[in-house]
Design an enzyme around this catalytic site. Structure first.
Site, PDB file in Angstrom:
ATOM      1  N   GLU A   1       0.832  -1.208   0.000  1.00 11.51           N
ATOM      2  CA  GLU A   1       0.000   0.000   0.000  1.00 11.51           C
ATOM      3  C   GLU A   1       0.870   1.263   0.000  1.00 11.51           C
ATOM      4  O   GLU A   1       0.660   2.191   0.791  1.00 11.51           O
ATOM      5  CB  GLU A   1      -0.949  -0.009   1.201  1.00 11.51           C
ATOM      6  CG  GLU A   1      -2.001  -1.107   1.112  1.00 11.51           C
ATOM      7  CD  GLU A   1      -3.025  -1.055   2.245  1.00 11.51           C
ATOM      8  OE1 GLU A   1      -2.724  -0.438   3.292  1.00 11.51           O
ATOM      9  OE2 GLU A   1      -4.102  -1.640   2.093  1.00 11.51           O
TER      10      GLU A   1
ATOM     11  N   GLU B   1      -5.761  -7.449  -1.809  1.00 13.36           N
ATOM     12  CA  GLU B   1      -6.338  -7.583  -0.465  1.00 13.36           C
ATOM     13  C   GLU B   1      -7.808  -7.256  -0.606  1.00 13.36           C
ATOM     14  O   GLU B   1      -8.168  -6.114  -0.883  1.00 13.36           O
ATOM     15  CB  GLU B   1      -5.709  -6.615   0.537  1.00 13.36           C
ATOM     16  CG  GLU B   1      -4.378  -7.017   1.099  1.00 13.36           C
ATOM     17  CD  GLU B   1      -3.890  -6.063   2.194  1.00 13.36           C
ATOM     18  OE1 GLU B   1      -4.746  -5.405   2.829  1.00 13.36           O
ATOM     19  OE2 GLU B   1      -2.669  -5.974   2.385  1.00 13.36           O
TER      20      GLU B   1
END
Length: 962
Positions: free
Chosen positions: A180, A270
């Protein structure tokens, strides 16, 4: 905790043959990942080995992943977990990731390896070791100091991953770069991480996970410098609002994974599989928030509408933030996450839904892994909408049916005008509430032709010269299935209520003269389990098993067999006419096996069976023996905190004399008092400051950083003055809080004398380190410990400080349990938490009340659990969650968490098998840190499940006091 029979090779185990692991090649294109040219529909769930400090239980969880239909597992590798100080690494014992990767391969799972360097994961420092806070330069950038540090980490972890790649006979198929990485990015850094990986032998495709549904402000790493081969996206559409689970529905978007590049597949790197419990609603509410209704609607929508072919669900099993593993801002001890598998390794309704959906993905993967959007069937009722995809080669169609209003909870029916590859049909459908269905048309179901069905397909297998298929639907809804035959087949309804009809169709041009094709239609109501045997019609026999969601969940596909019944089927093989099954049972129950077998062996024991009209074998399995846990008696207790007394000898403590720090937040004290600057990174830290009193002192004012849920306690000349909450991550946000974690404490008159030495003692309860999600050193390098100190009335009198944290600091004295196990309480430094500590001189009995400071309680208990059973056990605190104190829990020397009202709502604390001796003596030690007079809650042992089966679990080494 179970006997080794489950994995042992014996005359009642299938024969095994040792073969060299073949090497494979991983590629990808617009549609999917492929292995050796075969498309793979990637079905993964996240697993954190560092949150389960019992290596044998890794196998238990990963086998449960495989049994749920996952074919892959995603794994972060936590730098902080392995490195107590610069240049020092440990990959042994509970940190043996080589063993972990071997177990994953043995379980039949591909691996997505995620070594960071930054991982987040709600771990302390986001996976960065706390010593990195002392390294010059911004983390997650090309700064030289950080670059040298992360290259060293990758230089240790990458070679382990590399030798487990599928290209070398292992099962690692993808390598995740960073995590991320969206704010304050550095493309040269992203590029260098990949170059380092390649230099270390990584040759599988690289990927990354872009946050926030690939929001416009993020860096996707799909192109330009630092780009990865397969960019993925993280989606958490249901938010983390667990307390309002019953009213929350998709506040963070539609949950449709974006395609970031045309030459790579849509990858849900995810996808929300649970939730952190940010608002202390409890993980059962998090499981409700992300339960089967959410899974049905959002997961199926992402499959069909977004066209995703690679899924990684975060989490499949959450685990435990044992020791000081947790990042303080979002989580407490439990990291259950509301997952499909609970923290105690039990299975939930979410697990059943994963099994149903993964069954479809697994059985149809050859066609579902390559589809394009197509025109969907028209619905006769605008309340119901459809979305469709089709394989460009086989033309098999997959149609999503759901409510047009995605938040609707109504019960609606419609007829679909469906042009399938085999003709045009009017198909009845019904959607109850927030359900969603994936229906199939034009599908070669083994040796059959499925024209269409408004039941969902879970799985089908070929066994004994026939096809066996499981289809299901919502309880009470109408179901229809249409199959194509060259002539009228014979239909035998073995159980349930099913009507059949046969409709000849115009002769296909390619058929011999006199041939006729037709549709066999079966109509039924989804209720219980109906069985239909179809034979003839120019095809091999077909056994259709038509049931409800609940009935479908009772089936397990394992290798060449289909099993109905048991709590879990771990594996199955067939050899010499015998089916060898490994399974768990929570009660005595029937087991039914569909396969090419005449005999059945379960967990190494033969099972008496009889043949059924369905062509299966039916037998009965025993349940587990009853478990009786001992009461926790024989307590001994002792108060500590000698550090608060003026005469305490602190000459061996570290003198706090540094005048510079790498933290961007400079201290307001003459010398640096930050714990990390002196090598004390985790847990409680003591400070003792000496000054010469004027006699006019009236108040002590302190500022301390502890992280959320942290506090500090203050004594002057042995007199307790009080406590205050410490500074938190938000204090680092702009504008920076100039007065974080402030506490003002009145000095009683006469406590200090003019001209005499005064001793200020402070116990700082640090709760872990901030993550570095924003790549901002103001956040990551926010200090822990004292920030400012002043004594009103002391004038300019200097204060000389000494500091003490975990024994040895960065130079571990307990390498087995590692850097995150202990802080600096006196009892920890003296070994009071360890088995074998001589506590005979302590006060008999548990402390009924505690005063401010630290009090320890110890007892021991013996377990002798039944062999061959898996019994997850927890320590339960009774009554309402305690206020004004917190408790650190040590089992056989392992710090398994913190209890207390200011920590979180948790009252059950997992005692993992392996750390818990199932056949022997255990030592339980509780360190109670009280900020006021309090009555500690009673504790007891509770069994949270009892299963016959499981996996063999060996005792994890737990060094004793010496």
């Amino acid at each position: 905790m179970t006997a080794s029979l489950a994995l042992a090779v014996s005359p009642l185990s299938p024969p095994t043959t040792a073969v060299a692991a073949p090497r494979h090649r991983v590629t990808y294109d617009h549609y999917s990942v492929s292995i050796d040219g075969q498309r793979v529909l990637l079905r993964s769930a996240e697993f954190h080995y560092f949150r389960l400090p019992s290596p044998d239980l890794w196998r238990d969880v990963l086998e449960k992943y495989k049994a749920a239909g996952f074919n892959a597992v995603s794994m972060y590798f936590d730098w902080a977990y392995h490195s107590p100080k610069p240049g020092v690494y440990d990959f042994t014992g509970v940190r043996d990731v080589d063993r972990l990767l071997t177990i994953a391969q043995q379980a039949g799972l591909y691996v997505i390896a995620r070594p960071g360097p930054y991982i987040n994961a709600e771990t302390t420092g986001g996976g960065f070791p706390a010593w990195l806070k002392n390294v010059p330069g911004r983390a997650r950038s090309s700064a030289p100091g950080y670059t040298a540090a992360y290259r060293d980490w990758l230089g240790h972890i990458d070679p382990i991953i590399a030798r487990h790649q599928i290209t070398r006979g292992g099962s690692v198929i993808l390598y995740n770069v960073e995590n991320e990485y969206a704010a304050a990015t550095d493309a040269a850094y992203m590029e260098d991480v990949q170059k380092k990986a390649r230099a270390d032998g990584i040759d599988v495709p690289t990927m990354t996970n872009d946050c926030c549904d690939a929001a416009s402000w993020t860096s996707t790493w799909a192109s330009g410098q630092g780009a990865v081969q397969i960019p993925g996206v993280d989606d958490y559409p249901q938010s983390f609002d667990c307390p309002n689970a019953d009213t929350t529905w998709g506040p963070w978007g539609a949950g449709l994974t974006e395609r970031l590049r045309e030459d790579s597949p849509v990858f849900a790197a995810e996808y929300q599989g649970g939730s952190i419990d940010s608002y202390n609603g409890g993980y059962d509410k998090c499981r409700e928030l992300t339960g089967p209704a959410f899974m049905k609607f959002f997961y199926k929508s992402n499959l069909i509408e977004a066209g995703a072919t690679a899924f990684n669900y975060y989490m499949g099993f959450g685990g435990t933030n044992w020791g000081w593993l947790a990042q303080p801002n979002d989580v407490y001890t439990s990291y259950d996450y509301g997952s499909a598998i609970t923290e105690n390794r039990t299975l939930t309704a979410k697990y059943d839904e994963f099994k149903r959906q993964n069954g479809l993905l697994a059985t149809t993967a050859p066609v579902l892994a390559e589809t394009d959007p197509v025109t969907a069937p028209a619905s006769s009722d605008q309340a119901i909408e459809t979305v469709a995809r089709a394989n460009p080669d086989t033309h098999t169609q997959f149609v999503l049916v759901r409510h047009s209003d995605h938040a609707a909870t109504t019960d609606d029916s419609a007829t679909l005008d469906w042009t399938t590859p085999d003709g045009r049909y009017q198909v009845p459908v019904r959607v109850k509430g927030r359900d969603a269905k994936v229906l199939i048309a034009g599908y070669d179901l083994g040796g059959q032709r499925l024209v269409w069905s408004n039941s969902e397909l879970m799985t089908h297998v070929e066994a004994g010269g026939r096809d066996v298929a499981v289809l299901y639907g919502t309880d009470g809804t109408q179901g229809s299935t249409v199959l194509r035959y060259s002539s009228r087949p014979t239909v035998q309804v073995l159980s349930g209520s099913v009507k059949s009809s046969y409709s000849p169709r115009p002769t296909d041009p390619g058929l011999p003269p006199g041939s006729s094709t037709g549709d066999l239609r079966l109509d039924y109501t989804h209720s219980g389990l109906a069985r239909v045997l179809i034979s003839g019609g120019g095809r091999r026999p077909l056994l259709l098993l038509l049931g409800t969601d609940a009935e479908a969940a009772r089936f397990w596909q394992a290798g060449p067999v289909l099993v109905r019944g048991t709590s879990l089927v771990r594996s199955a093989t067939v050899a010499g006419g015998t089916a060898y099954v490994r399974a768990d049972t929570a009660k005595a129950e029937d087991v039914e096996v569909f396969g090419d077998a005449r005999r059945l062996v379960v967990n190494g024991s033969p099972v008496r069976t009889r043949p059924t009209t369905s062509g299966s074998l039916l037998g009965t399995l025993p349940g587990p023996k009853a478990v009786h846990l001992p009461a926790l008696t024989g307590w001994r207790s002792k108060a500590e905190s000698p550090e608060a007394q003026p005469a305490f000898d602190d000459s061996s403590w570290t003198a706090a004399t540094k005048t510079t720090t790498e933290s961007p937040l400079k201290p307001k004290t003459p010398t640096v008092l930050y714990a990390d600057d002196y090598g004390y990174h985790y847990g409680d830290v003591w400070y003792r400051g000496r000054f010469t009193a004027t006699g006019a002192e009236t108040r002590v004012s302190l500022n301390a950083f502890t992280g959320k849920r942290g506090s500090y306690l203050v004594w002057l000349n042995g007199r307790y003055l009080g406590s205050a909450a410490g500074g938190v991550e938000a204090d680092a946000d702009a504008p920076v809080n100039p007065d974080p974690g402030r506490g003002d404490f009145t000095i009683p008159a006469g406590l200090v004398k003019a001209g005499q030495q005064a001793v200020l003692s402070v116990l700082v309860e640090n709760q872990g380190h901030n993550d570095d999600w924003t790549a901002d050193d103001n956040r990551f390098k926010q200090p822990r410990g004292l920030y400012a100190v002043s004594v009103t009335g002391a004038g300019d009198a200097p204060i000389s400080w000494r500091i003490q944290g975990a024994r040895g600091g960065e130079n571990l004295t307990d390498r087995t349990r590692g850097p995150l196990n202990n802080g600096g309480l006196y009892g920890e430094r003296a070994g009071w938490h360890l088995p074998g500590y001589p506590d005979g001189s302590w006060t008999a009995g548990a402390a009924t009340t505690v005063t401010p400071g630290v009090t320890w309680q110890r007892t021991s208990f013996r377990l002798d659990l039944p062999q061959g059973q898996d019994v997850p056990i927890a320590l339960r605190f009774g009554g309402p969650v305690g206020q004004g104190y917190r408790v650190q829990i040590f089992l056989n020397g392992w710090n398994l968490g913190q209890y207390g009202g200011d920590i979180g709502p948790q009252t059950d604390f997992t005692l993992p098998a392996g750390l818990l001796r199932g056949h022997g003596r255990n030592t339980l030690a509780l360190a109670i840190v009280a900020r006021a007079d309090a009555t500690p809650a009673p504790v007891s042992l509770v069994a949270l499940d009892d299963e016959r089966g499981g996996v063999p679990v060996s005792d994890v080494p737990s060094p004793s006091f010496r």
